[in-house]
Design a protein around this motif. Structure first.
Motif, mmCIF file in Angstrom:
data_model
loop_
_atom_site.group_PDB
_atom_site.id
_atom_site.type_symbol
_atom_site.label_atom_id
_atom_site.label_comp_id
_atom_site.label_asym_id
_atom_site.label_seq_id
_atom_site.Cartn_x
_atom_site.Cartn_y
_atom_site.Cartn_z
ATOM 1 N N VAL A 206 -0.238 8.551 14.850
ATOM 2 C CA VAL A 206 -1.137 7.548 14.749
ATOM 3 C C VAL A 206 -1.081 7.057 13.386
ATOM 4 N N LEU A 207 -1.218 7.714 12.509
ATOM 5 C CA LEU A 207 -0.946 7.338 10.865
ATOM 6 C C LEU A 207 -0.162 7.985 10.318
ATOM 7 N N PRO A 208 1.244 8.031 10.422
ATOM 8 C CA PRO A 208 2.199 8.776 10.015
ATOM 9 C C PRO A 208 2.298 9.190 8.361
ATOM 10 N N ILE A 209 2.363 8.205 7.680
ATOM 11 C CA ILE A 209 2.341 8.340 6.189
ATOM 12 C C ILE A 209 1.153 8.954 5.665
ATOM 13 N N LEU A 210 -0.044 8.248 6.041
ATOM 14 C CA LEU A 210 -1.456 8.486 5.395
ATOM 15 C C LEU A 210 -1.647 9.910 6.044
ATOM 16 N N SER A 211 -1.500 10.343 7.219
ATOM 17 C CA SER A 211 -1.927 11.689 7.574
ATOM 18 C C SER A 211 -0.979 12.804 6.701
ATOM 19 N N PHE A 212 0.131 12.418 6.135
ATOM 20 C CA PHE A 212 1.081 13.394 5.566
ATOM 21 C C PHE A 212 0.305 13.560 4.043
ATOM 22 N N CYS B 113 13.716 9.551 17.128
ATOM 23 C CA CYS B 113 13.923 10.917 16.366
ATOM 24 C C CYS B 113 13.535 10.920 14.795
ATOM 25 N N ALA B 114 13.842 9.632 14.326
ATOM 26 C CA ALA B 114 13.386 9.389 13.110
ATOM 27 C C ALA B 114 11.781 9.155 12.846
ATOM 28 N N LEU B 115 11.237 8.565 13.912
ATOM 29 C CA LEU B 115 9.883 8.154 13.953
ATOM 30 C C LEU B 115 9.032 9.881 14.097
ATOM 31 N N SER B 116 9.603 10.508 14.639
ATOM 32 C CA SER B 116 9.035 11.625 15.158
ATOM 33 C C SER B 116 9.008 12.879 14.273
ATOM 34 N N PHE B 117 9.786 12.598 13.008
ATOM 35 C CA PHE B 117 10.103 13.543 11.915
ATOM 36 C C PHE B 117 8.868 13.934 11.368
ATOM 37 N N LEU B 118 8.157 12.733 10.761
ATOM 38 C CA LEU B 118 6.994 13.004 9.972
ATOM 39 C C LEU B 118 6.067 13.628 10.696
ATOM 40 N N PRO B 119 5.587 12.945 11.923
ATOM 41 C CA PRO B 119 4.500 14.240 12.593
ATOM 42 C C PRO B 119 4.921 15.501 13.051
ATOM 43 N N PHE B 120 5.975 15.928 13.439
ATOM 44 C CA PHE B 120 6.358 17.465 13.339
ATOM 45 C C PHE B 120 6.169 18.056 12.104
ATOM 46 N N THR B 121 6.591 17.191 10.985
ATOM 47 C CA THR B 121 6.475 17.865 9.656
ATOM 48 C C THR B 121 5.115 18.090 9.290
ATOM 49 N N THR B 122 4.398 17.187 9.472
ATOM 50 C CA THR B 122 2.815 17.199 9.127
ATOM 51 C C THR B 122 2.238 18.389 10.128
ATOM 52 N N TYR C 111 3.825 20.884 11.679
ATOM 53 C CA TYR C 111 4.074 22.303 11.136
ATOM 54 C C TYR C 111 3.503 22.753 9.832
ATOM 55 N N CYS C 112 3.349 21.872 8.928
ATOM 56 C CA CYS C 112 2.668 22.136 7.612
ATOM 57 C C CYS C 112 1.196 22.511 7.682
ATOM 58 N N ALA C 113 0.684 21.980 8.611
ATOM 59 C CA ALA C 113 -0.926 22.353 9.010
ATOM 60 C C ALA C 113 -0.947 23.509 9.699
ATOM 61 N N TYR C 114 -0.016 23.806 10.595
ATOM 62 C CA TYR C 114 -0.004 24.995 11.418
ATOM 63 C C TYR C 114 0.108 26.295 10.488
ATOM 64 N N SER C 115 1.105 26.125 9.626
ATOM 65 C CA SER C 115 1.429 27.163 8.765
ATOM 66 C C SER C 115 0.302 27.655 7.618
ATOM 67 N N TYR C 116 -0.581 26.673 7.438
ATOM 68 C CA TYR C 116 -1.909 26.909 6.562
ATOM 69 C C TYR C 116 -2.845 26.946 7.448
ATOM 70 N N GLY C 117 -2.859 27.294 8.624
ATOM 71 C CA GLY C 117 -4.045 27.732 9.589
ATOM 72 C C GLY C 117 -4.810 26.512 10.225
ATOM 73 N N ARG C 118 -4.258 25.424 10.176
ATOM 74 C CA ARG C 118 -4.779 24.207 10.772
ATOM 75 C C ARG C 118 -4.276 24.015 12.147
ATOM 76 N N SER C 119 -4.795 23.164 12.738
ATOM 77 C CA SER C 119 -4.400 22.729 14.323
ATOM 78 C C SER C 119 -3.113 21.968 14.242
ATOM 79 N N PHE C 120 -1.974 22.543 14.906
ATOM 80 C CA PHE C 120 -0.619 21.646 14.898
ATOM 81 C C PHE C 120 -0.958 20.641 15.547
#
Length: 88
Positions: free
Chosen positions: A40-46, A11-20, A22-31
């Motif tokens: 794959v790259l949790p902090i860098l992709s954020f 759950c802790a590890l999946s928090f950042l990918p879900f947040t990333t 969601y933010c991408a989807y809300s700005y019209g990018r692919s979830f």
């Protein structure tokens, strides 16, 4: 006990990918693309996503487009308030 720790870690590890994602989807990018990058790259992709979104928001053309959309939305809302023909 081990399953509880494993579940908490997942759950802790999946928090950042879900947040990333969601933010991408809300700005019209692919979830799913950004969710995968978040896995794959949790902090860098954020940080990459937020740099891209910041660059888009600071673009003067995007600011003018957002302002024009707000003006049109206000005009449409005002138009809905006044009956057709100006009769009350």
């Amino acid at each position: 006990m081990f399953i509880d720790i494993l579940l908490a870690f997942f759950c802790a590890l999946s928090f950042l990918p879900f947040t990333t994602g969601y933010c991408a989807y809300s700005y019209g990018r692919s979830f799913w693309l950004w969710f995968g990058l978040g896995c794959v790259l949790p902090i860098l992709s954020f940080f990459i996503l937020f740099a891209l979104l910041y660059r888009k928001e600071m673009n003067r053309g995007e600011q003018l487009l957002a302002e024009a959309k707000a003006i049109l939305a206000a005009a449409e809302a005002k138009d809905r308030e006044v009956p057709i023909g100006g009769e009350e």
